[in-house]
Write an enzyme that holds these catalytic residues in place. Structure first.
Site, mmCIF file in Angstrom:
data_model
loop_
_atom_site.group_PDB
_atom_site.id
_atom_site.type_symbol
_atom_site.label_atom_id
_atom_site.label_comp_id
_atom_site.label_asym_id
_atom_site.label_seq_id
_atom_site.Cartn_x
_atom_site.Cartn_y
_atom_site.Cartn_z
ATOM 1 N N HIS A 159 -26.385 -46.663 -0.963
ATOM 2 C CA HIS A 159 -27.418 -46.693 0.079
ATOM 3 C C HIS A 159 -27.672 -45.279 0.585
ATOM 4 O O HIS A 159 -26.758 -44.623 1.086
ATOM 5 C CB HIS A 159 -26.970 -47.569 1.246
ATOM 6 C CG HIS A 159 -27.000 -49.034 0.940
ATOM 7 N ND1 HIS A 159 -26.801 -49.999 1.901
ATOM 8 C CD2 HIS A 159 -27.216 -49.710 -0.218
ATOM 9 C CE1 HIS A 159 -26.886 -51.200 1.342
ATOM 10 N NE2 HIS A 159 -27.129 -51.042 0.059
ATOM 11 N N TYR B 153 -29.054 -52.854 11.499
ATOM 12 C CA TYR B 153 -28.343 -53.022 12.761
ATOM 13 C C TYR B 153 -29.381 -53.361 13.828
ATOM 14 O O TYR B 153 -30.293 -52.565 14.072
ATOM 15 C CB TYR B 153 -27.609 -51.739 13.156
ATOM 16 C CG TYR B 153 -26.457 -51.375 12.239
ATOM 17 C CD1 TYR B 153 -25.152 -51.737 12.550
ATOM 18 C CD2 TYR B 153 -26.679 -50.665 11.057
ATOM 19 C CE1 TYR B 153 -24.091 -51.399 11.720
ATOM 20 C CE2 TYR B 153 -25.629 -50.329 10.220
ATOM 21 C CZ TYR B 153 -24.341 -50.700 10.559
ATOM 22 O OH TYR B 153 -23.292 -50.362 9.728
ATOM 23 N N PRO C 37 -15.977 -52.604 14.231
ATOM 24 C CA PRO C 37 -16.583 -52.532 12.893
ATOM 25 C C PRO C 37 -17.967 -51.912 12.859
ATOM 26 O O PRO C 37 -18.492 -51.657 11.772
ATOM 27 C CB PRO C 37 -16.624 -53.998 12.456
ATOM 28 C CG PRO C 37 -16.621 -54.786 13.721
ATOM 29 C CD PRO C 37 -15.799 -53.999 14.686
ATOM 30 N N LYS D 66 -15.991 -47.844 9.952
ATOM 31 C CA LYS D 66 -15.100 -46.692 9.827
ATOM 32 C C LYS D 66 -13.646 -47.046 9.526
ATOM 33 O O LYS D 66 -12.855 -46.163 9.207
ATOM 34 C CB LYS D 66 -15.153 -45.857 11.123
ATOM 35 C CG LYS D 66 -16.498 -45.238 11.395
ATOM 36 C CD LYS D 66 -16.936 -44.356 10.261
ATOM 37 C CE LYS D 66 -18.342 -43.829 10.411
ATOM 38 N NZ LYS D 66 -18.843 -43.216 9.177
ATOM 39 N N TYR E 130 -22.470 -41.402 9.950
ATOM 40 C CA TYR E 130 -22.481 -42.627 9.169
ATOM 41 C C TYR E 130 -22.002 -42.390 7.738
ATOM 42 O O TYR E 130 -21.201 -43.182 7.204
ATOM 43 C CB TYR E 130 -23.888 -43.237 9.162
ATOM 44 C CG TYR E 130 -23.923 -44.695 8.758
ATOM 45 C CD1 TYR E 130 -23.784 -45.703 9.704
ATOM 46 C CD2 TYR E 130 -24.077 -45.061 7.436
ATOM 47 C CE1 TYR E 130 -23.807 -47.039 9.344
ATOM 48 C CE2 TYR E 130 -24.098 -46.403 7.058
ATOM 49 C CZ TYR E 130 -23.965 -47.386 8.010
ATOM 50 O OH TYR E 130 -23.979 -48.706 7.649
#
Length: 391
Positions: free
Chosen positions: A72, A201, A293, A297, A385
């Site tokens: 991704h 998200y 979560p 990480k 990220y």
């Protein structure tokens, strides 16, 4: 029995460390209280930072990852029915994450361990650490009804937050920092194509939602729920309706509904234990820290820990250089706290808190709108990220 490094726990931290040490010719034994099937079958996160992928490549364990992992280069945020994309590759000079479930990672680690002759003792019971602050540490345990003693130079506590590793550090030495969140994640797995080819998200007035996947045909979805909620309260039909509502009409337009085959509720918390070293005992992974979560990480931090610890142990045995071992705790914690900050911030940005008043809700929306319009803000999110440098 004798070895150079005794590793407690055969989860990601323990098994990555075992492979790193074996590659350097360092003799290690892994003790695990559960069976391989149990450890491998635990449903956990599935987003690998680029640093974790690099470690798998260096260990020669990336064959299935390259064939089956989903790379991704971006991720998506949704709020108030709108969705926008964070182009991680463009913002970080080619950075990306790979979706590849922890269960698959563990399968690769265990299969290779068997092929390479790594020593793992499953179903090791009553594990006790002795003389961790002295010169002759050892690990006592029972297996197959018999008592065993494993003498070693060092012990790596990779056995989770409630394991014997962290408990072996005296209370007057250990400091624990904790934030417990007033909600959990209800997650499901379904043999259905994901709603989007990248993660979404979502921040909604009803609470957080996450659209994720494990493969092009297997979806992983979450919705925020109260700590008093029960799985029985969430039949599939209710879950799909709520997920679609929280994702918003644009994001949910491609949602495919169907039966789930796994459903669970996980509470959220942030925890850090300091120091990550006491004498000849070193903590790594969940034994030292837990992150919510949000941002995925947890396993990545475990890999970062043992990459640093493995490097320090190799320098000790090859060159007689103890500086890496002496500096391990401070070095690892510097990265741990940055990851904790990102997970805490991202959780606060995307979740509905019980005491949230209209002003706080407007602040969330304003920050999301700012991120949407700011390259600088998106870069900060993207850098964290895809994963900060390991070290």
């Amino acid at each position: 029995m004798r070895c150079q490094v005794a590793i407690i726990g055969a989860g990601p931290a323990g098994m990555f460390l075992a492979h790193l040490l074996a590659r350097a010719g360092i003799d290690a034994v892994v003790l695990e209280r559960r069976t391989r099937d149990y450890v491998e079958g635990r449903v956990r996160a599935g987003v690998l930072e680029q640093g974790t992928v690099a470690v798998l490549e260096a260990l020669g364990l990336d064959g299935r990852l390259k064939a089956e992992g989903l790379v991704h280069t971006g991720t998506n945020l949704a709020y108030d029915g709108e969705i926008f994309r964070i182009d991680m590759a463009a913002l970080t000079g080619g950075g990306a994450v790979t979706v590849y479930g922890q269960q698959e990672v563990m399968r690769d680690l265990f299969d290779a361990a068997e092929a390479r002759g790594l020593r793992i003792v499953f179903e090791a019971e009553d594990v006790a650490l002795r003389d961790v602050a002295g010169e002759r540490p050892c690990v006592e345990y029972r297996c197959g009804g018999a008592a065993h003693s494993l003498s070693c130079d060092f012990i790596a506590g990779c056995d989770g937050f409630h394991g014997v590793g962290r408990a072996a550090i005296p209370p007057d030495v250990l400091r624990v920092f904790e934030r417990v969140y007033p909600f959990g994640w209800l997650g499901i797995l379904a043999e259905l194509p994901p709603v989007n080819h990248e993660l979404i998200y979502a921040n909604h007035r009803n609470g957080f939602a996450l659209a994720s996947m494990r493969s092009p045909t297997r979806s992983r979805y979450y919705v925020q729920v109260g700590l008093d909620e029960r799985i029985e309260d969430w039949p599939d039909a209710r879950f799909w309706d709520e997920l679609a509502l929280r994702l918003g009409p644009e994001a949910a337009s491609g949602l495919v509904r169907g039966p789930s085959f796994e459903k669970s509720i996980a509470p959220l918390r942030s925890v850090v234990a300091e120091p990550m070293r006491h004498g000849r005992l070193f903590l790594a992974g969940d034994a030292a820290h837990i992150v919510p979560p949000t941002g995925a990480k947890g396993m990545n931090l475990a890999v970062s820990d043992v990459a640093m610890l493995g490097e320090a142990l190799v320098a000790h045995y090859r060159e007689g250089d103890a500086s890496g071992l002496d500096g391990y705790s401070a070095r690892a914690l510097a990265r741990v706290w940055k990851a904790e900050r990102f997970s805490w911030w991202f959780t606060g940005l995307t979740h509905r808190f019980p005491d949230m008043d209209p002003f706080a809700r407007r602040m969330q929306v304003a920050e999301l709108a700012y991120i949407r319009g700011s390259v600088a803000a998106q870069t900060v999110l993207a850098e964290n990220y895809v994963g900060l440098p390991m070290g």
